[in-house]
Design an enzyme around this catalytic site. Sequence first.
Site, PDB file in Angstrom:
ATOM      1  N   ASP A  88       0.850  -1.187   0.000  1.00  0.00           N
ATOM      2  CA  ASP A  88       0.000   0.000   0.000  1.00  0.00           C
ATOM      3  C   ASP A  88       0.889   1.242   0.000  1.00  0.00           C
ATOM      4  OD1 ASP A  88      -3.217   0.524   0.944  1.00  0.00           O
ATOM      5  OD2 ASP A  88      -1.812   2.211   1.094  1.00  0.00           O
ATOM      6  N   ILE A  89       0.467   2.249  -0.782  1.00  0.00           N
ATOM      7  CA  ILE A  89       1.272   3.470  -0.918  1.00  0.00           C
ATOM      8  C   ILE A  89       1.244   4.311   0.363  1.00  0.00           C
ATOM      9  CG2 ILE A  89      -0.490   5.052  -1.833  1.00  0.00           C
ATOM     10  CD1 ILE A  89       1.564   5.766  -4.055  1.00  0.00           C
ATOM     11  N   ASN A 119     -12.934  -3.071   2.406  1.00  0.00           N
ATOM     12  CA  ASN A 119     -13.932  -2.027   2.592  1.00  0.00           C
ATOM     13  C   ASN A 119     -14.858  -2.083   1.383  1.00  0.00           C
ATOM     14  OD1 ASN A 119     -12.677  -1.108   4.984  1.00  0.00           O
ATOM     15  ND2 ASN A 119     -11.194   0.062   3.773  1.00  0.00           N
ATOM     16  N   GLY A 175     -15.656   2.981   3.654  1.00  0.00           N
ATOM     17  CA  GLY A 175     -14.307   3.505   3.480  1.00  0.00           C
ATOM     18  C   GLY A 175     -13.624   3.105   2.185  1.00  0.00           C
ATOM     19  N   GLN A 176     -14.351   2.499   1.248  1.00  0.00           N
ATOM     20  CA  GLN A 176     -13.714   2.112  -0.014  1.00  0.00           C
ATOM     21  C   GLN A 176     -13.419   3.357  -0.847  1.00  0.00           C
ATOM     22  OE1 GLN A 176     -15.896  -0.702  -2.447  1.00  0.00           O
ATOM     23  NE2 GLN A 176     -14.206  -0.891  -3.917  1.00  0.00           N
ATOM     24  N   SER A 177     -12.164   3.500  -1.252  1.00  0.00           N
ATOM     25  CA  SER A 177     -11.784   4.665  -2.060  1.00  0.00           C
ATOM     26  C   SER A 177     -11.311   4.274  -3.455  1.00  0.00           C
ATOM     27  CB  SER A 177     -10.695   5.476  -1.348  1.00  0.00           C
ATOM     28  OG  SER A 177      -9.540   4.693  -1.142  1.00  0.00           O
ATOM     29  N   HIS A 183     -10.130  -5.182  -3.349  1.00  0.00           N
ATOM     30  CA  HIS A 183      -8.813  -5.390  -2.733  1.00  0.00           C
ATOM     31  C   HIS A 183      -9.006  -5.744  -1.269  1.00  0.00           C
ATOM     32  CE1 HIS A 183      -9.897  -1.110  -2.561  1.00  0.00           C
ATOM     33  NE2 HIS A 183      -9.285  -1.060  -1.388  1.00  0.00           N
ATOM     34  N   HIS A 209      -7.018  -5.634   2.293  1.00  0.00           N
ATOM     35  CA  HIS A 209      -5.871  -5.088   3.008  1.00  0.00           C
ATOM     36  C   HIS A 209      -5.325  -6.204   3.901  1.00  0.00           C
ATOM     37  CE1 HIS A 209      -6.898  -0.728   2.272  1.00  0.00           C
ATOM     38  NE2 HIS A 209      -8.109  -1.244   2.146  1.00  0.00           N
TER      39      HIS A 209
HETATM   40  P1  5GP Z   1      -9.685   1.523   0.280  1.00  0.00           P
HETATM   41  O1  5GP Z   1      -9.704   2.921   0.867  1.00  0.00           O
HETATM   42  O2  5GP Z   1     -10.393   1.515  -1.060  1.00  0.00           O
HETATM   43  O3  5GP Z   1     -10.147   0.460   1.205  1.00  0.00           O
HETATM   44  O4  5GP Z   1      -8.168   1.186   0.000  1.00  0.00           O
HETATM   45  C1  5GP Z   1      -7.467   1.725  -1.070  1.00  0.00           C
HETATM   46  C2  5GP Z   1      -6.017   1.664  -0.707  1.00  0.00           C
HETATM   47  O5  5GP Z   1      -5.262   1.892  -1.885  1.00  0.00           O
HETATM   48  C3  5GP Z   1      -5.589   2.726   0.310  1.00  0.00           C
HETATM   49  O6  5GP Z   1      -5.055   2.093   1.464  1.00  0.00           O
HETATM   50  C4  5GP Z   1      -4.551   3.546  -0.438  1.00  0.00           C
HETATM   51  O7  5GP Z   1      -3.469   3.945   0.367  1.00  0.00           O
HETATM   52  C5  5GP Z   1      -4.110   2.598  -1.551  1.00  0.00           C
HETATM   53  N1  5GP Z   1      -3.671   3.268  -2.759  1.00  0.00           N
HETATM   54  C6  5GP Z   1      -4.289   4.304  -3.390  1.00  0.00           C
HETATM   55  N2  5GP Z   1      -3.612   4.653  -4.498  1.00  0.00           N
HETATM   56  C7  5GP Z   1      -2.544   3.804  -4.568  1.00  0.00           C
HETATM   57  C8  5GP Z   1      -1.473   3.655  -5.518  1.00  0.00           C
HETATM   58  O8  5GP Z   1      -1.354   4.369  -6.515  1.00  0.00           O
HETATM   59  N3  5GP Z   1      -0.568   2.681  -5.260  1.00  0.00           N
HETATM   60  C9  5GP Z   1      -0.660   1.865  -4.166  1.00  0.00           C
HETATM   61  N4  5GP Z   1       0.307   0.952  -4.014  1.00  0.00           N
HETATM   62  N5  5GP Z   1      -1.655   1.967  -3.272  1.00  0.00           N
HETATM   63  C10 5GP Z   1      -2.595   2.925  -3.472  1.00  0.00           C
END
Ligand code: 5GP
Length: 124
Positions: free
Chosen positions: A42-43, A97, A103-105, A110, A112
């Site tokens: 994760d970034i 999420n 909290g899905q962005s 995916h 975690h």
């Molecule tokens: P969500 O918020 O959808 O559950 O998780 C999305 C995850 O993707 C977040 O933890 C965020 O840090 C990660 N993320 C977003 N953009 C990037 C990217 O460009 N590269 C990587 N490796 N992770 C990303």
Amino acid sequence: MPVGAQKAIIDALQECLFCRIVRREIPAQIVHEDEQALVFKDITPQAPTHLLVIPKKHLGSLSASTDGDALLLGHLQRVACWIAESVKLSSFRLVTNNGKGAGQSVDHLHYHLLAGRPMSWPPG
Ligand code: 5GP
Ligand code: ZN
């Protein structure tokens, strides 16, 4: 399927951030790859170990999956276990999420994989 609907799906796949990582159009620190799955760091890590376990196939979220994806979903969980075993994680959290309210962005399924610090429950 109407041509317009096909184009909308193709456009979505081309724009999807994680599909672009699968296609190597955006760099990521990949730690595992097989025919169906990709795992990368994760970034913005929220724990000493924070990996994202994704299907290569585009699924917008867990609830976008169908019964036909059951083997794929099981595979993703097994991949998480293999990684946890390979780096000797004694405990870890595997979470997805599903939907903005949870909290899905990023709209590509995916999981975690989080480990390396104490974790409270319930999550915020
Ligand atoms: P969500 O918020 O959808 O559950 O998780 C999305 C995850 O993707 C977040 O933890 C965020 O840090 C990660 N993320 C977003 N953009 C990037 C990217 O460009 N590269 C990587 N490796 N992770 C990303
Ligand atoms: Zn995607």
